[in-house]
Design an enzyme around this catalytic site. Structure first.
Site, mmCIF file in Angstrom:
data_model
loop_
_atom_site.group_PDB
_atom_site.id
_atom_site.type_symbol
_atom_site.label_atom_id
_atom_site.label_comp_id
_atom_site.label_asym_id
_atom_site.label_seq_id
_atom_site.Cartn_x
_atom_site.Cartn_y
_atom_site.Cartn_z
ATOM 1 N N TRP A 161 0.796 -1.228 0.000
ATOM 2 C CA TRP A 161 0.000 0.000 0.000
ATOM 3 C C TRP A 161 0.824 1.272 0.000
ATOM 4 C CZ3 TRP A 161 2.023 2.130 4.228
ATOM 5 C CH2 TRP A 161 2.466 1.281 5.239
ATOM 6 N N ASN A 162 2.161 1.164 0.098
ATOM 7 C CA ASN A 162 2.921 2.411 0.286
ATOM 8 C C ASN A 162 3.082 3.212 -1.001
ATOM 9 O OD1 ASN A 162 4.672 0.384 -0.608
ATOM 10 N ND2 ASN A 162 6.449 1.360 0.314
ATOM 11 N N LYS B 167 -3.426 -8.191 -7.506
ATOM 12 C CA LYS B 167 -4.102 -8.208 -6.188
ATOM 13 C C LYS B 167 -3.441 -7.124 -5.337
ATOM 14 C CE LYS B 167 -4.085 -9.306 -2.236
ATOM 15 N NZ LYS B 167 -4.232 -8.289 -1.143
ATOM 16 N N PRO B 168 -4.095 -5.955 -5.243
ATOM 17 C CA PRO B 168 -3.487 -4.868 -4.473
ATOM 18 C C PRO B 168 -3.669 -5.070 -2.974
ATOM 19 C CG PRO B 168 -5.612 -4.175 -5.336
ATOM 20 C CD PRO B 168 -5.382 -5.580 -5.840
ATOM 21 N N ALA B 169 -2.975 -4.231 -2.191
ATOM 22 C CA ALA B 169 -3.097 -4.292 -0.731
ATOM 23 C C ALA B 169 -4.533 -4.000 -0.304
ATOM 24 C CB ALA B 169 -2.152 -3.285 -0.093
ATOM 25 N N GLY C 233 6.371 -6.601 -0.877
ATOM 26 C CA GLY C 233 5.777 -6.537 0.456
ATOM 27 C C GLY C 233 6.812 -6.885 1.501
ATOM 28 N N SER C 234 6.354 -7.317 2.652
ATOM 29 C CA SER C 234 7.274 -7.579 3.760
ATOM 30 C C SER C 234 8.063 -8.875 3.520
ATOM 31 C CB SER C 234 6.478 -7.695 5.059
ATOM 32 O OG SER C 234 5.532 -8.724 4.933
ATOM 33 N N GLU D 90 10.208 -8.570 -3.961
ATOM 34 C CA GLU D 90 10.810 -7.281 -3.572
ATOM 35 C C GLU D 90 10.366 -7.027 -2.148
ATOM 36 O OE1 GLU D 90 12.878 -5.666 -5.466
ATOM 37 O OE2 GLU D 90 12.571 -6.770 -7.321
ATOM 38 N N LEU D 91 11.308 -7.146 -1.195
ATOM 39 C CA LEU D 91 10.892 -7.235 0.215
ATOM 40 C C LEU D 91 11.385 -6.051 1.042
ATOM 41 C CD1 LEU D 91 11.587 -11.069 0.432
ATOM 42 C CD2 LEU D 91 9.480 -9.901 -0.226
ATOM 43 N N CYS E 115 10.284 1.280 1.333
ATOM 44 C CA CYS E 115 11.224 0.182 1.567
ATOM 45 C C CYS E 115 12.654 0.672 1.562
ATOM 46 C CB CYS E 115 11.022 -0.894 0.513
ATOM 47 S SG CYS E 115 11.045 -0.220 -1.143
ATOM 48 N N GLU F 20 13.223 -2.776 10.261
ATOM 49 C CA GLU F 20 12.530 -1.766 9.466
ATOM 50 C C GLU F 20 11.348 -1.225 10.286
ATOM 51 O OE1 GLU F 20 9.996 -3.377 6.295
ATOM 52 O OE2 GLU F 20 10.881 -1.904 4.963
HETATM 53 P P1 NAD Z 1 2.602 -7.143 3.324
HETATM 54 O O1 NAD Z 1 3.685 -8.133 3.097
HETATM 55 O O2 NAD Z 1 1.836 -7.201 4.580
HETATM 56 O O3 NAD Z 1 1.524 -7.203 2.141
HETATM 57 C C1 NAD Z 1 1.883 -7.068 0.787
HETATM 58 C C2 NAD Z 1 0.827 -7.733 -0.085
HETATM 59 O O4 NAD Z 1 0.839 -9.134 0.188
HETATM 60 C C3 NAD Z 1 -0.602 -7.264 0.176
HETATM 61 O O5 NAD Z 1 -1.310 -7.192 -1.036
HETATM 62 C C4 NAD Z 1 -1.166 -8.386 1.044
HETATM 63 O O6 NAD Z 1 -2.561 -8.491 0.957
HETATM 64 C C5 NAD Z 1 -0.489 -9.598 0.438
HETATM 65 N N1 NAD Z 1 -0.403 -10.785 1.290
HETATM 66 C C6 NAD Z 1 -0.367 -10.846 2.633
HETATM 67 N N2 NAD Z 1 -0.324 -12.146 3.029
HETATM 68 C C7 NAD Z 1 -0.302 -12.910 1.909
HETATM 69 C C8 NAD Z 1 -0.240 -14.304 1.662
HETATM 70 N N3 NAD Z 1 -0.189 -15.194 2.642
HETATM 71 N N4 NAD Z 1 -0.226 -14.726 0.373
HETATM 72 C C9 NAD Z 1 -0.256 -13.855 -0.636
HETATM 73 N N5 NAD Z 1 -0.334 -12.516 -0.464
HETATM 74 C C10 NAD Z 1 -0.339 -12.049 0.792
HETATM 75 O O7 NAD Z 1 3.315 -5.714 3.125
HETATM 76 P P2 NAD Z 1 2.699 -4.261 3.335
HETATM 77 O O8 NAD Z 1 2.506 -4.025 4.790
HETATM 78 O O9 NAD Z 1 1.544 -4.069 2.412
HETATM 79 O O10 NAD Z 1 3.916 -3.369 2.772
HETATM 80 C C11 NAD Z 1 4.998 -2.995 3.533
HETATM 81 C C12 NAD Z 1 6.211 -3.869 3.244
HETATM 82 O O11 NAD Z 1 6.509 -3.868 1.852
HETATM 83 C C13 NAD Z 1 7.463 -3.336 3.912
HETATM 84 O O12 NAD Z 1 8.166 -4.383 4.520
HETATM 85 C C14 NAD Z 1 8.275 -2.750 2.761
HETATM 86 O O13 NAD Z 1 9.667 -2.687 2.967
HETATM 87 C C15 NAD Z 1 7.905 -3.658 1.645
HETATM 88 N N6 NAD Z 1 8.167 -2.998 0.355
HETATM 89 C C16 NAD Z 1 9.239 -3.416 -0.407
HETATM 90 C C17 NAD Z 1 9.540 -2.773 -1.600
HETATM 91 C C18 NAD Z 1 10.706 -3.199 -2.470
HETATM 92 O O14 NAD Z 1 10.797 -2.737 -3.599
HETATM 93 N N7 NAD Z 1 11.599 -4.056 -1.995
HETATM 94 C C19 NAD Z 1 8.738 -1.713 -2.031
HETATM 95 C C20 NAD Z 1 7.666 -1.319 -1.231
HETATM 96 C C21 NAD Z 1 7.382 -1.977 -0.046
#
Ligand code: NAD
Length: 493
Positions: A157-158, A181-183, A234-235, A255-256, A289, A391
Site C-alpha cells: 500500500w505504500n 491483487k493490491p493491498a 511486500g514484507s 521485492e521485500l 522500503c 525496518e
Molecule cells: P505485506 O507483506 O503485509 O503485504 C503485501 C501484499 O501481500 C498485500 O497485497 C497483502 O494483501 C499480500 N499478502 C499478505 N499475506 C499474503 C499471503 N499469505 N499470500 C499472498 N499474499 C499475501 O506488506 P505491506 O505491509 O503491504 O507493505 C509494507 C512492506 O513492503 C514493507 O516491509 C516494505 O519494505 C515492503 N516494500 C518493499 C519494496 C521493495 O521494492 N523491496 C517496495 C515497497 C514496499
C-alpha cells in the site's frame, strides 16, 4: 476527463475480470481515509470463484497476447500511459484519499506510473535473442525469449500506483497477461489503473484486478497452478511465506523489506546530507522500503549534523495531504506503521537514546480524527535498539556516531537486509571504498534517490530476489528457448 467522485462511484465494490468491471459478490469491506476516518468506498472481497474467473480470463487471453506483435503492445502501453496522464489529477486524489500521502507526491507518483507505461512501451520491441556458435557448421543454435505466461502481481500500500505499474507494464511489454491483487487498504488506485487498461481497449483478460485479503485472495493466487509467475512486493515475512507455500513450481520475484543505512563521512557536505536524510527518512511518512532508517555520522561532524537535522525536522509540516498543499507529511496509511513507530521510539528511549525532534502526535483539532505522528529523530543510538536493526516503516530515524569508517561500514552491513544504502562524502577514495563494500542492491552517493526507471532495482539477502525497472525488469517476465536446427549442406561441405 473524469472527476474523482465519478471514478470512485464507478469502481465501488467492483473487480476487473475479462475486460469488464464486474460487481463483486461480496463488497462489504470499508476503505477509510487515514487523514479523516471518512469512508472512501466499499471494496470487493473476491471469492475463490472470482479469483478463478480472473486467472482463467488471463490464461485465455495469453494465447493471443503472448503471440501478438511487440509493436502492437507498444501502442497499447503508450495509449494507457496517455489516459493516465489525462486523468492524473483525479487518480492522484484517489491515491491520497486511500493512502494519506500529500497530493503533490501522489500526483508525482501517478505521472511516474504513466512514464513507466511509456518506458516499457519502448522496451517491448527490444526483446532480442542470440545466435550461439556450434561444433559443426551444419547446426544453428538460436536462443529466443518467450513470455512466461500468466502473472499474479501482489502489491503493498505504500506506493499503490508505481508498485502495480512496474509489474503490470513490464509483464505486458513481455507478452504476459496478469491478475493484480493490491493491498487491502489501497485497492482503488489499482482498480483505477485496471479501468484505464479497459478504456484503452486492451483485449479482454489481459489485465484483471481482484481485491481482498492477502491470506485468502493473495494466497489463492500463490496456490493457483495456472499462474506461471508471482511478482510480489511486500514484507520479508510474507515473501518467505509465499515462497514456502507455493504448491507448484513457478517463477517468483520478491521485492521485500529493507533496513537502510546512511553513512555521513568527515568529508561530507553536511547541509546536503541533512537535506537528503530528511527526504529519505520522512517522505511518505517513512513508509518506503528504501527509507533511511539509521544514520552513522563521523564524530567530527556529529553535533553539527544532529543539530541541523533536528531543526529541519521540526520545520516540516504535518497536515491533511488532500487539502493542504504545504503538507510535507500526510497521514500514516497503516495502523501497524504507527504502532511500530511508537514501539521503536519507546524501546530506543529505554535503552538510552535522546529524542531531539518529534516523538508524539501533532496538535490541532483538524488532525484529531487522522492517523498522524510527528517526524521523529533519535540520537546517540546503538545496535541494541530495535530502530537500528528492524525496518520501522514509519516517520522515525535513529542516529549514531563513528570514529573509524571501517566500523561505520561494518555497522551498515550488520543486517539481514540488503535493499539500499546511502553515502554522503566528497572524498573519492571514501566513495570507492563504501560503494564497493556496502552489501546492498542499490547504493546512492551524495543523493538519496536510489532508483530510476531505466536501471535495474532489487534487493539482496532478506530484501528479495529478482529485479524491477529497466530492461532487466521486463526480461524477468520471459523464458529462454533454445532452438537447435540441423541443416543438410547443398554445396557438399
Ligand atoms: P505485506 O507483506 O503485509 O503485504 C503485501 C501484499 O501481500 C498485500 O497485497 C497483502 O494483501 C499480500 N499478502 C499478505 N499475506 C499474503 C499471503 N499469505 N499470500 C499472498 N499474499 C499475501 O506488506 P505491506 O505491509 O503491504 O507493505 C509494507 C512492506 O513492503 C514493507 O516491509 C516494505 O519494505 C515492503 N516494500 C518493499 C519494496 C521493495 O521494492 N523491496 C517496495 C515497497 C514496499
Amino acid at each position: 476527463m473524469s472527476t474523482t467522485s465519478n471514478i470512485l462511484k464507478k469502481l465501488d465494490g467492483m473487480l476487473i475480470i475479462n475486460g469488464k468491471l464486474v460487481a463483486a459478490e461480496r463488497s462489504d469491506e470499508k476503505i477509510k481515509n487515514p487523514a479523516t476516518g471518512e469512508l472512501v468506498g466499499m471494496v470487493g472481497v473476491s471469492t475463490a470463484k472470482e479469483v478463478d474467473a480472473a486467472v482463467n480470463a488471463a490464461r485465455g487471453a495469453f494465447l493471443k497476447w503472448g503471440k501478438s506483435l511487440p509493436k502492437n503492445r507498444t501502442r497499447y502501453l503508450h495509449r494507457i500511459g496517455e489516459l493516465i496522464e489525462e486523468d492524473s489529477e483525479s487518480l492522484a486524489e484517489i491515491l491520497t484519499m486511500e493512502q494519506g500521502k500529500p497530493l503533490k507526491e501522489a500526483h508525482g507518483e501517478i505521472l511516474k506510473l504513466a512514464e513507466t507505461f511509456h518506458f516499457y512501451a519502448e522496451e517491448a520491441v527490444r526483446i532480442n535473442g542470440e545466435t550461439i556458435p556450434n561444433d559443426s557448421l551444419h547446426f544453428d543454435s538460436i536462443v529466443i525469449r518467450e513470455p512466461i505466461g500468466v502473472v499474479a502481481a501482489i502489491t503493498p500500500w505504500n506506493y499503490p500506483a508505481e508498485l502495480v505499474g512496474w509489474k503490470l507494464c513490464a509483464a505486458l511489454a513481455a507478452g504476459c497477461t496478469i491478475v493484480v491483487k493490491p493491498a487491502e487498504i489501497t485497492p482503488f488506485t489499482a482498480l483505477a489503473i485496471g479501468w484505464k487498461c479497459t478504456q484503452a481497449a486492451l483485449p479482454p483478460g489481459v489485465v484483471n484486478v481482484v481485491t481482498g485479503s492477502g491470506s485468502e485472495v493473495g494466497q489463492a493466487l500463490v496456490e493457483n497452478k495456472l499462474i506461471d509467475k508471482i511478482a510480489f512486493t511486500g514484507s520479508s515475512e510474507v515473501g518467505l511465506r509465499i515462497q514456502k507455500s507455493a504448491t507448484s513450481i513457478k517463477k517468483m520475484s520478491l521485492e521485500l523489506g529493507g533496513n537502510c543505512p546512511l553513512i555521513v563521512t568527515a568529508n561530507a557536505n553536511i547541509d546536503d546530507a541533512v537535506k537528503g536524510a530528511i527526504r529519505r527518512s520522512f517522505r511518505n511518512c517513512g513508509q518506503i522500503c528504501i527509507a533511511i532508517n539509521r544514520i552513522y555520522v563521523d564524530h567530527t561532524k556529529y553535533n553539527e549534523f544532529i543539530t541541523k537535522l533536528a531543526s529541519l525536522t521540526k520545520s516540516l509540516v504535518v497536515a491533511n495531504g488532500l487539502n493542504n498543499p504545504e503538507a510535507d507529511l500526510g497521514a500514516i496509511a497503516s495502523e501497524d506503521s504507527l504502532n511500530k513507530t511508537k514501539k521503536h521510539l519507546e524501546d530506543a528511549l529505554i535503552k538510552g537514546a535522546r529524542l531531539v525532534a518529534g516523538g508524539s502526535r501533532p496538535v490541532g483539532t483538524e488532525l484529531q480524527n487522522g492517523r498522524y505522528f510527528l517526524p521523529t529523530v533519535l540520537v546517540d543510538c546503538n545496535h541494541e535498539m530495535d530502530i537500528m536493526k528492524e525496518e520501522t516503516f514509519g516517520p522515525i530515524v535513529g542516529v549514531s556516531k563513528f570514529s573509524e569508517l571501517s566500523k561505520a561500514l561494518k555497522m551498515a552491513n550488520d543486517t539481514p537486509y540488503g535493499l539500499a544504502a546511502y553515502v554522503f562524502s566528497k572524498n573519492i577514495d571514501e566513495i570507492k571504498y563504501l560503494s564497493s563494500n556496502l552489501d546492498y542492491g542499490n547504493v546512492a552517493v551524495n543523493n538519496v534517490d536510489a532508483g530510476i526507471i531505466n536501471a535495474p532495482y532489487g534487493g539482496r539477502k532478506q530484501s528479495g530476489i529478482g529485479y524491477e525497472h529497466g530492461r532487466e525488469g521486463m526480461l524477468e517476465y520471459t523464458n529462454f528457448k533454445h532452438i537447435r536446427t540441423k541443416f543438410t549442406s547443398l554445396d557438399g561441405g
